[in-house]
Write an enzyme that holds these catalytic residues in place. Sequence first.
Site, PDB file in Angstrom:
ATOM      1  N   ILE A 139       0.509  -1.557  -0.304  1.00  0.00           N
ATOM      2  CA  ILE A 139      -0.352  -0.454   0.252  1.00  0.00           C
ATOM      3  C   ILE A 139       1.076   1.109   0.270  1.00  0.00           C
ATOM      4  O   ILE A 139      -0.123   2.637  -0.797  1.00  0.00           O
ATOM      5  CB  ILE A 139      -0.762   0.168   1.267  1.00  0.00           C
ATOM      6  N   ASP A 140       1.948   0.757   0.406  1.00  0.00           N
ATOM      7  CA  ASP A 140       2.657   2.365   0.596  1.00  0.00           C
ATOM      8  C   ASP A 140       3.595   2.760  -0.694  1.00  0.00           C
ATOM      9  O   ASP A 140       4.188   3.480  -0.486  1.00  0.00           O
ATOM     10  CB  ASP A 140       4.366   1.972   1.522  1.00  0.00           C
ATOM     11  N   GLN A 288      -6.507   0.677   5.847  1.00  0.00           N
ATOM     12  CA  GLN A 288      -5.929   1.099   4.641  1.00  0.00           C
ATOM     13  C   GLN A 288      -5.530   0.098   4.546  1.00  0.00           C
ATOM     14  O   GLN A 288      -5.520  -0.262   3.024  1.00  0.00           O
ATOM     15  CB  GLN A 288      -5.060   2.255   5.190  1.00  0.00           C
TER      16      GLN A 288
HETATM   17  O1  F6P Z   1       4.633  -1.634   4.554  1.00  0.00           O
HETATM   18  C1  F6P Z   1       2.606  -1.778   4.826  1.00  0.00           C
HETATM   19  C2  F6P Z   1       2.299  -0.615   6.037  1.00  0.00           C
HETATM   20  O2  F6P Z   1       1.086  -0.844   6.673  1.00  0.00           O
HETATM   21  C3  F6P Z   1       2.997  -0.146   6.504  1.00  0.00           C
HETATM   22  O3  F6P Z   1       2.260   1.663   6.207  1.00  0.00           O
HETATM   23  C4  F6P Z   1       2.987   0.117   7.970  1.00  0.00           C
HETATM   24  O4  F6P Z   1       3.453   1.381   8.833  1.00  0.00           O
HETATM   25  C5  F6P Z   1       3.322  -1.133   8.557  1.00  0.00           C
HETATM   26  O5  F6P Z   1       3.363  -1.490   6.707  1.00  0.00           O
HETATM   27  C6  F6P Z   1       2.635  -1.474   9.446  1.00  0.00           C
HETATM   28  O6  F6P Z   1       3.339  -3.044   9.765  1.00  0.00           O
HETATM   29  P1  F6P Z   1       1.874  -3.244  10.841  1.00  0.00           P
HETATM   30  O7  F6P Z   1       1.001  -4.661  10.016  1.00  0.00           O
HETATM   31  O8  F6P Z   1       3.392  -4.617  11.544  1.00  0.00           O
HETATM   32  O9  F6P Z   1       1.811  -2.988  11.921  1.00  0.00           O
END
Ligand code: F6P
Length: 362
Positions: A139-140, A288
Amino acid sequence: MARRVAVSTGGGDCPGLNAVIRAVTVTLIRDYGIDVFGIETGFDGLLGRGGARVRPLTEESVRGILPEGGTILGTSNRGSPFAMPREGGGTVDRSAEIIDRLHELEIETVVSIGGDGSMKIAAQLLDLGVNLIGVPKTIDNDLLVTDVTFGFDSALQVATEAIDRLHSTADSHHRVMIVEVMGRDAGWIALHAGIAGGADVILIPEMPYDIRAVVSSLVKRARSGKKSSIVVVAEGAVEAGKGAMYLDDRASTHTIARRLGGVGTKVAEDIAEACGADTRATVLGHVQRGGSPSPFDRVLGTRFGCAAAHLVAKGAHGRMVALRGADIIDCAIADAIREPKLVSPNGELVTAARSLGVSFGD
Ligand code: F6P
């Protein structure tokens, strides 16, 4: 004996993963008669005590998954086979076990669907002789070479709808509403959702902000009769001269990435303190990443999956599929992970937002 190919999903889940799994599976089976297997829970699925957790994927087993969020295979974003957590602390390199399992299973190529973390693991495994084809997901939207990763559009829809909804409360209560969105060290979600949602301030990691500049733009709006404002803050946004904010104080290790978060609440508090505005912070978080993929992500995931299958069938080595303009191309996996793809502070999108009066707090 039929050729055998495995599919793996690694890193954080994201809408569109199942569209790729379906397209890879169906294309390999229908066009080439290749047997397809799904590795469960990323590469962790090859390291279980009771043997590999791998299951056959068939046209029947992938039927109906196109609109489903998440991944039917499961995933993990806690580590790499090159640095798995060891009981009692530290890490251990278990990549040799991955190679052994793939040999035992007679897998000729792994289609690795993932973001930068998964592509880095793929590049290391390639060096050890494992063949992989990469499919870029996140998503980033922070992977090089591809114009866009699948998952980004779906996340944007959620973030934009949230901003639309926050406008009503902002207007009714004459408030400054702050919304913190994901994106890690890249500001793509904040920038696109901020523009799509008509935000007044957008704070992104690539452009360190000065809270005085943020407050001054909000005060100016209030003085010109605007009763409310919307501030979109990327989770990785940084105040000039300071570092990013994290939800935990764990030192970053090879296995556990620190979790970004908290900057939205900080910005809300700082604005309230500086100018007395009534502020509220909303953190969108994992909503998201969840839910059904947008039509764009379903189509992109399908195109990526088909292209990956064709690469596998022709015996390609270490390539990643990518979107370039209107075309699906492929590149060396190594080229996609040289550095993260970040927002250019002088780019056309930032300039367009500025033309509309958006402040970046700089
Ligand atoms: O890389 C995708 C992402 O959703 C980032 O936007 C966010 O910082 C991270 O993963 C969150 O990761 P987790 O699911 O481990 O909390």
